[in-house]
Design a protein around this motif. Structure first.
Motif, PDB file in Angstrom:
ATOM      1  N   LEU A  44       8.947 -20.159 -21.354  1.00 41.83           N
ATOM      2  CA  LEU A  44       8.839 -20.284 -19.898  1.00 41.83           C
ATOM      3  C   LEU A  44      10.127 -20.833 -19.301  1.00 41.83           C
ATOM      4  CD1 LEU A  44       5.238 -21.774 -19.555  1.00 41.83           C
ATOM      5  CD2 LEU A  44       5.957 -19.424 -19.077  1.00 41.83           C
ATOM      6  N   ARG A  45      10.670 -21.855 -19.935  1.00 36.89           N
ATOM      7  CA  ARG A  45      11.883 -22.499 -19.396  1.00 36.89           C
ATOM      8  C   ARG A  45      13.109 -21.596 -19.473  1.00 36.89           C
ATOM      9  NH1 ARG A  45      10.402 -28.334 -21.599  1.00 36.89           N
ATOM     10  NH2 ARG A  45       9.498 -29.127 -19.658  1.00 36.89           N
ATOM     11  N   THR A  46      13.163 -20.734 -20.466  1.00 36.53           N
ATOM     12  CA  THR A  46      14.314 -19.842 -20.624  1.00 36.53           C
ATOM     13  C   THR A  46      14.070 -18.474 -19.964  1.00 36.53           C
ATOM     14  OG1 THR A  46      13.505 -19.102 -22.784  1.00 36.53           O
ATOM     15  CG2 THR A  46      15.086 -20.947 -22.756  1.00 36.53           C
ATOM     16  N   HIS A  47      12.936 -18.330 -19.326  1.00 29.88           N
ATOM     17  CA  HIS A  47      12.566 -17.123 -18.576  1.00 29.88           C
ATOM     18  C   HIS A  47      12.503 -15.880 -19.450  1.00 29.88           C
ATOM     19  CE1 HIS A  47      13.040 -19.863 -15.322  1.00 29.88           C
ATOM     20  NE2 HIS A  47      14.336 -19.982 -15.546  1.00 29.88           N
ATOM     21  N   LYS A  48      12.117 -16.056 -20.709  1.00 32.53           N
ATOM     22  CA  LYS A  48      11.902 -14.903 -21.589  1.00 32.53           C
ATOM     23  C   LYS A  48      10.623 -14.175 -21.194  1.00 32.53           C
ATOM     24  CE  LYS A  48      14.346 -16.829 -25.514  1.00 32.53           C
ATOM     25  NZ  LYS A  48      14.243 -17.429 -26.834  1.00 32.53           N
ATOM     26  N   LEU A  55       2.838 -14.008 -17.936  1.00 28.43           N
ATOM     27  CA  LEU A  55       2.698 -15.348 -17.366  1.00 28.43           C
ATOM     28  C   LEU A  55       1.231 -15.733 -17.237  1.00 28.43           C
ATOM     29  CD1 LEU A  55       5.542 -15.209 -14.718  1.00 28.43           C
ATOM     30  CD2 LEU A  55       5.430 -16.774 -16.659  1.00 28.43           C
ATOM     31  N   ARG A  56       0.383 -14.802 -16.821  1.00 30.87           N
ATOM     32  CA  ARG A  56      -1.055 -15.094 -16.711  1.00 30.87           C
ATOM     33  C   ARG A  56      -1.661 -15.396 -18.078  1.00 30.87           C
ATOM     34  NH1 ARG A  56      -4.385 -17.333 -14.333  1.00 30.87           N
ATOM     35  NH2 ARG A  56      -6.121 -15.906 -14.557  1.00 30.87           N
ATOM     36  N   ALA A  77       8.178 -21.623 -14.094  1.00 30.86           N
ATOM     37  CA  ALA A  77       8.187 -20.205 -14.493  1.00 30.86           C
ATOM     38  C   ALA A  77       7.634 -19.316 -13.381  1.00 30.86           C
ATOM     39  CB  ALA A  77       7.383 -20.009 -15.772  1.00 30.86           C
ATOM     40  N   TRP A  78       6.542 -19.748 -12.731  1.00 30.29           N
ATOM     41  CA  TRP A  78       6.001 -18.960 -11.627  1.00 30.29           C
ATOM     42  C   TRP A  78       6.995 -18.905 -10.469  1.00 30.29           C
ATOM     43  CZ3 TRP A  78       2.727 -15.388 -12.164  1.00 30.29           C
ATOM     44  CH2 TRP A  78       1.623 -15.490 -13.013  1.00 30.29           C
ATOM     45  N   ALA A  79       7.634 -20.024 -10.150  1.00 29.64           N
ATOM     46  CA  ALA A  79       8.621 -20.039  -9.056  1.00 29.64           C
ATOM     47  C   ALA A  79       9.786 -19.103  -9.378  1.00 29.64           C
ATOM     48  CB  ALA A  79       9.113 -21.456  -8.813  1.00 29.64           C
ATOM     49  N   TYR A 124       2.713 -20.518  -7.834  1.00 28.13           N
ATOM     50  CA  TYR A 124       3.400 -20.065  -6.621  1.00 28.13           C
ATOM     51  C   TYR A 124       3.157 -18.582  -6.368  1.00 28.13           C
ATOM     52  CZ  TYR A 124       7.504 -19.481  -3.507  1.00 28.13           C
ATOM     53  OH  TYR A 124       8.351 -19.207  -2.470  1.00 28.13           O
ATOM     54  N   CYS A 125       3.111 -17.789  -7.399  1.00 31.92           N
ATOM     55  CA  CYS A 125       2.895 -16.348  -7.252  1.00 31.92           C
ATOM     56  C   CYS A 125       1.542 -16.067  -6.610  1.00 31.92           C
ATOM     57  CB  CYS A 125       2.992 -15.664  -8.619  1.00 31.92           C
ATOM     58  SG  CYS A 125       2.704 -13.892  -8.556  1.00 31.92           S
TER      59      CYS A 125
END
Length: 193
Positions: A44-48, A55-56, A77-79, A124-125
């Motif tokens: 999540l932190r590295t946006h892989k 994400l869900r 990650a959502w942002a 956020y999504c």
């Protein structure tokens, strides 16, 4: 039981935790090792992880962990997903005839940020998608697009042409919006499918 791949990551050499499982998200959360949780947090932190489906899937597992250590990476990650245009790209992949309005999405994002109630959700999504629906932004931006000269090229549209265009926008954009919102409508899975 969750599966772990033994394939080495090309950049780090770490085992990758796979979310494909016959277990429910609750069972996956219960059986998850700290190492696996750390790997998901890192992804999540590295946006892989950069699709709404992925994400869900992680969010469902993390919801059962009820741990502060997963809240910040999931929120971030959502942002990132929304603000890096991944959400817009997914909406536009679903709206091939009339590409989804980036202005519509931008207004929904601004409305969420301005809404003090939004701090209660890490997602956020979801907030942005719901805001588009509740604030009738699809109609607003379908009308705005129909009123632009660039939409019509060199010709002046008739009132009937504009009405048909607006209705087509509303139909296509609403269908895309609802398709993405279905990711939160599904009942909890007992099979992990």
């Amino acid at each position: 039981m969750s599966r772990h791949s033994s394939a080495q990551s090309s950049s780090r050499g770490a085992q990758q935790y796979q979310l494909m499982s016959s277990e429910s998200p609750a069972d996956q959360a219960k059986s998850m090792s700290q190492n696996n949780k750390d790997q998901l947090i890192n992804s999540l932190r590295t946006h892989k992880v950069n699709t709404i489906t992925e994400l869900r899937r992680i969010e469902k597992i993390f919801a059962y962990l009820n741990s502060e250590e997963v809240t910040e990476p999931m929120t971030t990650a959502w942002a990132h997903y929304v603000n890096s245009n991944n959400l817009l790209n997914e909406l536009r992949n679903l709206t091939k005839t009339i590409p989804f309005s980036s202005e519509c999405l931008d207004e929904a994002k601004a409305l969420v940020v301005a809404d003090p109630a939004s701090v209660r959700s890490w997602n956020y999504c979801w907030l942005v998608l719901v805001k588009m629906e509740k604030e009738n932004l699809v109609l607003k931006y379908a009308r705005a697009l129909a009123s632009k000269r660039s939409t019509w090229g060199a010709r002046q549209p008739t009132a009937d042409d504009a009405r048909k265009f607006i209705n087509a926008c509303i139909a296509e954009w609403t269908q895309a919006l609802r398709q993405l919102l279905k990711h939160w409508d599904e009942p909890p899975s007992t099979t992990g499918s």
